[in-house]
Design a protein around this motif. Structure first.
Motif: not given
Lengths: 447, 521
Positions: B52-66
């Motif tokens: 289910d939809a939720f807010a990521l808590r990755l500190g802005g370090l989520e992957r941006t490229a495939p």
């Protein structure tokens, strides 16, 4: 004995061909006074059924992770492994083959290693990867030695939030090789300025992300500073599933990425066997330890694969080798590559999101308990809670209530002075009911 | 010997009259593309529900490229890996006489035992109260290893043979340091495995080579001449890599100890002497044991192995962390150096507690054999090697054959002189005959070495067929049947592979081919 095909008649005929009157003649070079006359003081042979009974009894004295609400991580993670993986790695031709020194009859192993190397390179955001190491911790130690060779310096800096077992593994090799290390102090809420800690004489800095407390680390400023002083950034990943969701270390400037690949395809196995991941830049490949599969052609021009660049290795170079390593973790690497090819990018990304969602839910449930605080601002599927009192005693009491509730940090680093911290992990294998059960059990145990 | 039903092929009759197929497949020999050529990034073979939809808590370090990782559906994955497996030779396919590697039968009972949830589904950092059976298994494995070797302690965490060597040599270095005796030299016979000098060098030692005497063993006088107060240790493989028992081992050990040094034994060839002699009685201070050789844990195409190290009383205090200790409450894991049992521990070889999965398999093998079966296994392995040597000596040259072989038979290439053929040619021709080649060009002390280790797992009929195949090849070589050898292998999934090309311009990963420009409209 069911595993021994020779019959007494066979043995007699064979002895006659050899020209010996008794088998003991063949052991004549063992000094006579040292040769055993009696059998060792050990039980005699057992049937398959009897062995099964003995070992099943030992197994029954353990609490399997899958039998209880389970939240233990700290470098090894319980994930669901598809049935296909375990079936395929037990194919005779994979299970009972040797290191592919005769490539014409080992293309199966060599091709999957080539595929594994490519997957690891893509997952870590690096240019090349080797055919695997023993595990993540030994891969980290090899990475430090490689950094020493590349920089011609001998002092490694270890981040304080590096898994203490990894730090000790590196320290042990470096101590016996006469190479100093500088280990920084841990900081459970996230490390202070790591970039500032890199001195000009350092060969490398070893940084784990997510770190042992679960914090995600922005590697970019650390890479920038390391490169400015001619040092290398070694990134350590102990939870490979995190790479489905977070920026790969390679994209953040890491020079060497090492990791524990157990999470993908491999069972917990009480600590081993696991599979070490090792990736780096193309320009460093000749200083890389371990086996490498490479592409070539056969005498008819067909594509094929061989072990290559073996002039780095001990069986050719002896005391001048890049490492003494003589094996990889072949079958565990096979399990990793099969599971990852089943997941694919779409599946891995979703699996990582499920893990992160489970951990976010779990953090909220625990943070709601009076007296419990979650220390992390950001995390993937593992984080650290502060509890009132002694964390190790609390984890033990949770186990008595049927919840395997994480790792007290004091178990990993008793002298660090953090006796009230528990590292807790929530993977896709935990259910909302499991997480509620943990919170309820913890609540009952709190003062 | 029974070759019934095998269909004799006239010597030299290599038929090229069959048409090439359109697919490149040849009936059951199926070609298989790379994962990256058959998979697609949007495909997955694992059903997972999007959370289910939720807010990521990755500190802005989520992957941006495939990432570019291809996926396969389950049927595609099954077929891909089954096809790959069929391009491999394993012990279950046929005799695998790879000298020094001990390719013995891998019982499937061991696989079943290692997969019991009470072993496989255990986390290394669970509370110790929940893993008493696992600690009990490690304790029991150590008891068997100590009884078989007559040693004082087991360092169980090393993950492979070479890792065990590193552990044993670190224990020696730690023991020397503890008595304030820094030494700088390690002696290694020239017949040693490459891991021995590599390990010593890794620890900063200067490696000095000890030559072999004419009968293929180490002369105690050569060791004595090389010993000095600078020497930290001798690393000796026994039985050695020529397949011989070092008969002066007791005298060598005494000389090493006399000089204040330690005796490291490489246990790669332990399979020859189970229940026949205890290495502790020979003066050994440390020896690694390859559970994947002697104790039948699968080689798995190159690991995982396991390399526990047995230690003498002098080195036992320096065993690495952790230790398994028994007390009134049961078994404990001592994981730090602040306990009396581990105060002098050399450190930590790896995270966690070693190769538990291999421990289960090895103990399963030991329990199955028992004391009697293990001794019989060693005797059969040694008898089979001597049988092969005796059956081939008239056609092939066997150096050092004045002494009994242990569990492997060594040949050199003197018998090929004048044929224009090499050891490698013989190995590749053996592939066509349906056998995995023997170890070639090792040990380095004889020219063009061929090291044959049949193990105890072969029936006499199987040994006889192998001997017959080698005899036929030897006769063909001497008769000048060059094509049979120099073009070999003809029938493997690949002909000889170009290793020089692979090393000159290494291609170590798949990369997407450059897009083909669209044809002009």
């Amino acid at each position: 004995m069911r595993y021994l095909p020779l019959t007494p008649e066979d043995r007699a005929e064979m002895l006659a061909r050899v020209g010996a009157s008794a088998v003991d003649d063949l052991f004549a070079d063992i000094p006579a006074d040292k040769r055993l006359t009696d059998l060792p003081d050990l039980p005699l042979r057992k049937s398959e059924m009897a062995v099964e009974r003995t070992l099943a009894r030992l197994a029954a004295r353990n609490v399997p992770a899958g039998s209880v609400p389970f939240f233990v991580g700290a470098g090894a993670y319980r994930h669901h492994v598809p049935a296909t993986v375990d079936h395929l790695i037990q194919r005779s031709e994979f299970l009972t083959s040797y290191t592919p020194y005769q490539p014409e009859i080992a293309q199966g192993t060599l091709q999957y290693l080539f595929e594994f190397q490519t997957q690891v390179a893509e997952l870590t955001g690096m240019e090349v990867a080797n055919a695997s190491m023993y595990d993540g911790s030994t891969a980290a130690a090899e990475a430090v030695l490689m950094a020493h060779r590349l920089t011609r310096r001998d002092t490694a800096v270890l981040a304080g939030n590096l898994h203490p077992h990894y730090a000790e593994t590196i320290a042990t090799v470096c101590a016996h090789a006469g190479q100093p290390i500088r280990a920084l102090s841990p900081n459970p809420g996230g490390e202070d300025d790591l970039a500032a800690a890199i001195e000009a004489s350092a060969s490398c800095i070893v940084v784990q992300t997510p770190d042992v407390f679960g914090n995600l680390v922005d590697l970019r400023p650390i890479a920038e500073k390391a490169h400015a002083v001619g040092a290398l950034l070694i990134a350590v990943v102990t939870e490979a599933v995190a790479l489905g969701l977070v920026e790969p270390p390679g994209a953040q400037g890491a020079d060497i990425v090492v990791g524990e690949g157990q999470s993908i395809g491999n069972a917990l196995n009480f600590g081993g066997p696991y599979v070490g991941l090792f990736a780096t830049r193309q320009k460093f490949v000749r200083q890389m330890p371990g086996r490498l599969a490479g592409e070539t052609v056969d005498a008819e021009g067909r594509r094929g694969f061989v072990l290559t660049l073996s002039t780095r290795e001990q069986h050719i170079r002896r005391e001048k080798a890049t490492s003494n390593i003589c094996t990889n973790s072949g079958l565990c690497a096979l399990a990793f590559t099969i599971h990852l090819s089943l997941l694919g990018e779409a599946g891995l990304t979703r699996l990582a999101r499920i893990n992160h969602a489970a951990a976010c839910d779990f953090a909220d449930r625990l943070a709601a308990l009076d007296g419990v605080s979650v220390l992390n601002a950001c995390f993937f599927n593992e984080f650290t809670i502060r509890v009132p009192g002694d964390a190790a005693a609390l984890v033990e009491r949770l186990a008595q209530k049927g919840v395997l509730g994480g790792v007290p940090y004091s178990r990993l680093a008793p002298a660090a002075g953090f006796d009230d911290l528990i590292l807790v992990a929530a993977t896709e294998t935990t259910t909302p009911e499991d997480r509620a059960a943990y919170a309820a059990a913890l609540k009952e145990l709190l003062p | 010997m029974n070759r019934e039903g095998r269909g004799a092929t006239a010597p030299g009759a290599i038929s090229n009259s069959a048409p090439a197929t359109f697919t490149g497949n040849r009936a059951l020999d199926l070609e298989e593309g790379l994962l990256f050529e058959i998979g697609r990034t949007e495909v997955t073979g694992v059903d997972l529900d999007e959370p289910d939809a939720f807010a990521l808590r990755l500190g802005g370090l989520e992957r941006t490229a495939p990432l570019g990782l291809p996926g396969l559906s389950e049927p595609e994955a099954m077929r891909h890996y089954v096809r790959l497996s069929r391009m491999n030779y394993g012990i279950d396919s046929g005799l695998f006489p790879l000298g020094s590697c001990t390719m013995k039968h891998n019982p499937r009972l061991n696989e079943r035992m290692a997969r019991l949830s009470g072993f496989a589904d255990l986390h290394p950092l669970q509370p110790v109260s929940t893993v008493q059976g696992a600690l009990g298994l490690i304790d029991e494995l150590c008891r068997w290893l100590l009884e078989l070797t007559g040693m004082a302690a087991v360092a169980f965490t090393p993950k492979a043979g070479a890792h065990g060597e590193l552990c044993g040599m670190m224990a020696i270095k730690a023991a020397l340091a503890a008595r304030g005796d820094a030494r700088s030299v390690v002696l290694v016979p020239e017949s040693a495995h490459g891991t021995n000098p590599a390990t010593a060098a890794l620890l900063g030692y200067e490696v000095r080579s000890i030559p072999a005497r004419a009968d293929g063993t180490v002369d105690p006088e050569s060791v004595k001449a090389a010993l000095s107060p600078e020497v930290a240790a001798l690393m000796l493989t026994n039985p050695n890599t020529c397949g011989l028992f070092e008969r002066n081992v007791v005298e060598i050990a005494a000389a090493v100890h006399e000089a204040g040094a330690y005796f490291y034994a490489d246990g790669a060839n332990f399979n020859a002497i189970l229940g026949k002699v205890r290495i502790g009685d020979l003066g050994v201070d440390a020896m690694h044991i390859n559970l994947h050789k002697t104790f039948s844990t699968p080689h798995g195409g190159g690991g995982p192995g396991a390399g526990p190290v047995v230690l003498s009383p002098a080195l036992a205090p320096f065993a690495p962390l952790p230790a398994v200790v028994a007390d009134a409450d049961g078994l404990r894991l001592v994981e730090t150096t602040d306990a009396p049992e581990t105060a002098q521990a050399l450190g930590r070889m790896c995270a966690f507690h070693g190769q538990m999965g291999m421990f289960v398999r090895a103990l399963s093998w030991m329990l199955s054999h028992g004391a009697d079966g293990m001794r019989q296994a060693s005797e059969d392995a040694v008898l089979s090697a001597n049988y092969i040597r005796a059956s081939l000596m008239d056609l092939m040259s066997a150096p050092f054959a004045t002494r009994p072989a242990m569990h492997e038979a060594l040949f050199d290439d003197a018998w090929l002189e004048g044929t224009g053929l090499t050891t490698l040619d013989v190995a590749k021709a053996l592939i066509d005959e349906g056998y995995h080649p023997m170890t070639v060009y090792f040990p380095l002390v004889v020219h063009g070495a061929m090291l044959i280790e049949p193990t105890e797992s072969e029936s006499k009929a199987s040994l006889d067929l192998f001997i017959a195949a080698l005899r036929d090849l030897a006769l063909a070589a001497k008769a000048g049947d060059m094509a049979r050898f120099q073009g070999a292998p003809y029938y493997a999934p690949r002909r000889r592979l170009d290793e020089t090309r692979a090393a000159r311009a290494p291609v170590l990963r798949w990369t997407a081919p450059a897009p083909v420009p669209r044809a002009a409209e």
